[in-house]
Scaffold this motif. Sequence first.
Motif, PDB file in Angstrom:
ATOM      1  N   ARG A 207     -40.734  -8.846  14.029  1.00 17.00           N
ATOM      2  CA  ARG A 207     -40.688  -7.598  13.285  1.00 17.00           C
ATOM      3  C   ARG A 207     -40.993  -7.856  11.813  1.00 17.00           C
ATOM      4  NH1 ARG A 207     -36.502  -4.651  10.540  1.00 17.00           N
ATOM      5  NH2 ARG A 207     -34.981  -6.300  11.008  1.00 17.00           N
ATOM      6  N   ARG A 208     -41.865  -7.022  11.251  1.00 20.89           N
ATOM      7  CA  ARG A 208     -42.152  -7.142   9.820  1.00 20.89           C
ATOM      8  C   ARG A 208     -40.964  -6.618   9.033  1.00 20.89           C
ATOM      9  NH1 ARG A 208     -47.226  -4.723   6.187  1.00 20.89           N
ATOM     10  NH2 ARG A 208     -46.431  -5.536   4.197  1.00 20.89           N
ATOM     11  N   MET A 209     -40.518  -7.401   8.059  1.00 19.28           N
ATOM     12  CA  MET A 209     -39.370  -7.044   7.248  1.00 19.28           C
ATOM     13  C   MET A 209     -39.808  -6.222   6.048  1.00 19.28           C
ATOM     14  SD  MET A 209     -37.363  -8.539   9.263  1.00 19.28           S
ATOM     15  CE  MET A 209     -35.777  -8.316   8.456  1.00 19.28           C
ATOM     16  N   GLY A 210     -38.865  -5.479   5.481  1.00 20.59           N
ATOM     17  CA  GLY A 210     -39.148  -4.666   4.315  1.00 20.59           C
ATOM     18  C   GLY A 210     -39.290  -5.499   3.054  1.00 20.59           C
ATOM     19  N   GLN A 211     -39.810  -4.854   2.024  1.00 23.27           N
ATOM     20  CA  GLN A 211     -40.054  -5.551   0.763  1.00 23.27           C
ATOM     21  C   GLN A 211     -38.772  -6.108   0.164  1.00 23.27           C
ATOM     22  OE1 GLN A 211     -43.281  -5.783  -0.706  1.00 23.27           O
ATOM     23  NE2 GLN A 211     -42.344  -7.270  -2.088  1.00 23.27           N
ATOM     24  N   GLU A 212     -37.700  -5.330   0.162  1.00 29.71           N
ATOM     25  CA  GLU A 212     -36.450  -5.800  -0.431  1.00 29.71           C
ATOM     26  C   GLU A 212     -35.880  -6.979   0.335  1.00 29.71           C
ATOM     27  OE1 GLU A 212     -33.723  -2.602  -0.852  1.00 29.71           O
ATOM     28  OE2 GLU A 212     -34.894  -1.567  -2.395  1.00 29.71           O
ATOM     29  N   GLU A 213     -36.019  -6.965   1.668  1.00 33.61           N
ATOM     30  CA  GLU A 213     -35.541  -8.095   2.470  1.00 33.61           C
ATOM     31  C   GLU A 213     -36.358  -9.345   2.163  1.00 33.61           C
ATOM     32  OE1 GLU A 213     -34.045  -6.094   6.598  1.00 33.61           O
ATOM     33  OE2 GLU A 213     -36.108  -5.664   5.999  1.00 33.61           O
ATOM     34  N   MET A 214     -37.666  -9.171   1.993  1.00 34.49           N
ATOM     35  CA  MET A 214     -38.507 -10.318   1.645  1.00 34.49           C
ATOM     36  C   MET A 214     -38.139 -10.861   0.271  1.00 34.49           C
ATOM     37  SD  MET A 214     -42.677 -10.725   1.720  1.00 34.49           S
ATOM     38  CE  MET A 214     -42.976  -9.220   0.775  1.00 34.49           C
ATOM     39  N   ASP A 215     -37.976  -9.966  -0.698  1.00 36.08           N
ATOM     40  CA  ASP A 215     -37.599 -10.408  -2.046  1.00 36.08           C
ATOM     41  C   ASP A 215     -36.290 -11.207  -2.015  1.00 36.08           C
ATOM     42  OD1 ASP A 215     -39.790  -8.993  -2.915  1.00 36.08           O
ATOM     43  OD2 ASP A 215     -38.647  -7.384  -3.865  1.00 36.08           O
ATOM     44  N   ALA A 216     -35.316 -10.699  -1.260  1.00 36.45           N
ATOM     45  CA  ALA A 216     -34.007 -11.345  -1.212  1.00 36.45           C
ATOM     46  C   ALA A 216     -34.104 -12.742  -0.615  1.00 36.45           C
ATOM     47  CB  ALA A 216     -33.027 -10.489  -0.413  1.00 36.45           C
ATOM     48  N   TRP A 217     -34.885 -12.878   0.452  1.00 29.16           N
ATOM     49  CA  TRP A 217     -34.966 -14.199   1.089  1.00 29.16           C
ATOM     50  C   TRP A 217     -35.782 -15.166   0.238  1.00 29.16           C
ATOM     51  CZ3 TRP A 217     -38.060 -18.048   2.887  1.00 29.16           C
ATOM     52  CH2 TRP A 217     -37.437 -19.001   3.720  1.00 29.16           C
ATOM     53  N   VAL A 218     -36.911 -14.696  -0.277  1.00 28.23           N
ATOM     54  CA  VAL A 218     -37.783 -15.564  -1.068  1.00 28.23           C
ATOM     55  C   VAL A 218     -37.115 -15.973  -2.378  1.00 28.23           C
ATOM     56  CG1 VAL A 218     -39.964 -15.599  -2.370  1.00 28.23           C
ATOM     57  CG2 VAL A 218     -39.917 -14.722  -0.018  1.00 28.23           C
ATOM     58  N   GLY A 219     -36.349 -15.054  -2.968  1.00 20.80           N
ATOM     59  CA  GLY A 219     -35.661 -15.378  -4.200  1.00 20.80           C
ATOM     60  C   GLY A 219     -36.379 -14.920  -5.452  1.00 20.80           C
ATOM     61  N   GLU A 220     -37.314 -13.982  -5.292  1.00 22.37           N
ATOM     62  CA  GLU A 220     -38.031 -13.426  -6.432  1.00 22.37           C
ATOM     63  C   GLU A 220     -38.602 -12.071  -6.024  1.00 22.37           C
ATOM     64  OE1 GLU A 220     -42.535 -14.833  -6.534  1.00 22.37           O
ATOM     65  OE2 GLU A 220     -41.205 -16.583  -6.477  1.00 22.37           O
ATOM     66  N   GLU A 221     -39.057 -11.311  -6.989  1.00 21.86           N
ATOM     67  CA  GLU A 221     -39.712 -10.051  -6.678  1.00 21.86           C
ATOM     68  C   GLU A 221     -41.161 -10.355  -6.310  1.00 21.86           C
ATOM     69  OE1 GLU A 221     -40.914  -5.996  -9.017  1.00 21.86           O
ATOM     70  OE2 GLU A 221     -38.849  -6.718  -9.256  1.00 21.86           O
ATOM     71  N   VAL A 222     -41.437 -10.333  -5.018  1.00 19.23           N
ATOM     72  CA  VAL A 222     -42.766 -10.669  -4.522  1.00 19.23           C
ATOM     73  C   VAL A 222     -43.736  -9.551  -4.904  1.00 19.23           C
ATOM     74  CG1 VAL A 222     -44.126 -11.209  -2.459  1.00 19.23           C
ATOM     75  CG2 VAL A 222     -41.733 -11.960  -2.616  1.00 19.23           C
ATOM     76  N   PRO A 223     -44.945  -9.883  -5.382  1.00 21.69           N
ATOM     77  CA  PRO A 223     -45.906  -8.838  -5.753  1.00 21.69           C
ATOM     78  C   PRO A 223     -46.132  -7.830  -4.628  1.00 21.69           C
ATOM     79  CG  PRO A 223     -46.689 -10.970  -6.501  1.00 21.69           C
ATOM     80  CD  PRO A 223     -45.470 -11.232  -5.667  1.00 21.69           C
ATOM     81  N   ARG A 224     -46.095  -6.547  -4.979  1.00 22.96           N
ATOM     82  CA  ARG A 224     -46.243  -5.469  -4.016  1.00 22.96           C
ATOM     83  C   ARG A 224     -47.716  -5.175  -3.733  1.00 22.96           C
ATOM     84  NH1 ARG A 224     -40.884  -6.460  -4.947  1.00 22.96           N
ATOM     85  NH2 ARG A 224     -39.550  -4.692  -4.426  1.00 22.96           N
ATOM     86  N   GLY A 225     -47.978  -4.744  -2.508  1.00 24.62           N
ATOM     87  CA  GLY A 225     -49.284  -4.204  -2.178  1.00 24.62           C
ATOM     88  C   GLY A 225     -50.394  -5.238  -2.168  1.00 24.62           C
ATOM     89  N   VAL A 226     -51.620  -4.728  -2.124  1.00 28.60           N
ATOM     90  CA  VAL A 226     -52.794  -5.597  -2.014  1.00 28.60           C
ATOM     91  C   VAL A 226     -53.087  -6.259  -3.358  1.00 28.60           C
ATOM     92  CG1 VAL A 226     -55.254  -5.684  -1.482  1.00 28.60           C
ATOM     93  CG2 VAL A 226     -53.743  -4.200  -0.142  1.00 28.60           C
ATOM     94  N   GLN A 227     -53.205  -7.570  -3.353  1.00 24.51           N
ATOM     95  CA  GLN A 227     -53.584  -8.362  -4.519  1.00 24.51           C
ATOM     96  C   GLN A 227     -55.076  -8.688  -4.437  1.00 24.51           C
ATOM     97  OE1 GLN A 227     -50.793  -9.077  -6.690  1.00 24.51           O
ATOM     98  NE2 GLN A 227     -49.974  -7.618  -5.199  1.00 24.51           N
ATOM     99  N   VAL A 228     -55.721  -8.788  -5.573  1.00 30.65           N
ATOM    100  CA  VAL A 228     -57.140  -9.142  -5.613  1.00 30.65           C
ATOM    101  C   VAL A 228     -57.288 -10.357  -6.513  1.00 30.65           C
ATOM    102  CG1 VAL A 228     -59.491  -8.396  -6.113  1.00 30.65           C
ATOM    103  CG2 VAL A 228     -57.796  -6.727  -5.283  1.00 30.65           C
ATOM    104  N   GLU A 229     -57.882 -11.408  -5.967  1.00 34.95           N
ATOM    105  CA  GLU A 229     -58.064 -12.642  -6.720  1.00 34.95           C
ATOM    106  C   GLU A 229     -59.356 -13.298  -6.284  1.00 34.95           C
ATOM    107  OE1 GLU A 229     -55.463 -16.620  -7.892  1.00 34.95           O
ATOM    108  OE2 GLU A 229     -54.753 -15.284  -6.305  1.00 34.95           O
ATOM    109  N   ASN A 230     -60.219 -13.593  -7.250  1.00 36.08           N
ATOM    110  CA  ASN A 230     -61.495 -14.242  -6.973  1.00 36.08           C
ATOM    111  C   ASN A 230     -62.295 -13.480  -5.908  1.00 36.08           C
ATOM    112  OD1 ASN A 230     -63.321 -16.350  -7.550  1.00 36.08           O
ATOM    113  ND2 ASN A 230     -62.680 -17.502  -5.738  1.00 36.08           N
ATOM    114  N   GLY A 231     -62.184 -12.155  -5.941  1.00 37.73           N
ATOM    115  CA  GLY A 231     -62.921 -11.321  -5.001  1.00 37.73           C
ATOM    116  C   GLY A 231     -62.305 -11.209  -3.620  1.00 37.73           C
ATOM    117  N   THR A 232     -61.138 -11.807  -3.410  1.00 32.58           N
ATOM    118  CA  THR A 232     -60.467 -11.786  -2.111  1.00 32.58           C
ATOM    119  C   THR A 232     -59.221 -10.915  -2.181  1.00 32.58           C
ATOM    120  OG1 THR A 232     -61.261 -14.005  -1.518  1.00 32.58           O
ATOM    121  CG2 THR A 232     -59.336 -13.198  -0.337  1.00 32.58           C
TER     122      THR A 232
END
Length: 242
Positions: A207-232
């Motif tokens: 099951r895909r977890m929610g953003q807040e659950e991911m932030d809590a486990w990772v230990g930081e505010e993970v960037p939201r939504g689609v990121q664009v870097e070097n055209g990817t």
Amino acid sequence: MPTTTPATAAAAAAAAALPELTLIVAATQQMGIGRNGTLPWTGLRREMAYFARVTKRLLPPPSPSPSSGGTSSGSVVQQQNAVVMGRKTWESIPQRFRPLAGRVNVVVSRSMLSSVPSSSSSSSSVVIVARSMEEALLKVQQQQQQQEGAGGRVFVIGGAQIYRAALEVKEARRVLLTRVRSGFECDTFFPLKLVEGAEDGAEEGWRRMGQEEMDAWVGEEVPRGVQVENGTEYEFEMWEKV
């Protein structure tokens, strides 16, 4: 009724205490992770920095018990997380960067020597060789028992065969997925199809977890939504076994 000996009891306790596994991977919409033995995309520096931060970040240390006086006894080593990888992944890391700094590096291989010298004499990272995923978990467990503080997290970082072996053990609990949304041709694939949508994910037992659950486990505010870097384009996700 079967008799439980001290040896079997100790073995059972050790097995029950094996550390849980988190698989961390970047994959396309079709779960492609590689082409011709390397990554299909290049230049994702922010994504690589995220990988480094997450795999290095330690669990909060446990509160010392009153009887301990806040000190530890015996031989201890600096607490570190572990990264588990196959031989090809180990060899794909540029020599000047291996072992990955600040982490216990565990290489699963039947052909490598039982110990691997660090490429850098100044590296403080431990390098362990195991012949199977089960042996890797046992060796990590032994290493963690020598660490001061809480046992570190254990991350599986590839390649495809090692991901598959990790998913076959009950300790595999979580996938930190960088979903690459740009199209790339791949010939190597992650062995678990984590499809978008809760219903599809549940069919695979994940099951895909929610953003807040991911932030809590990772230990930081993970960037939201689609990121664009070097055209990817890519997006950070976390999935857990249900």
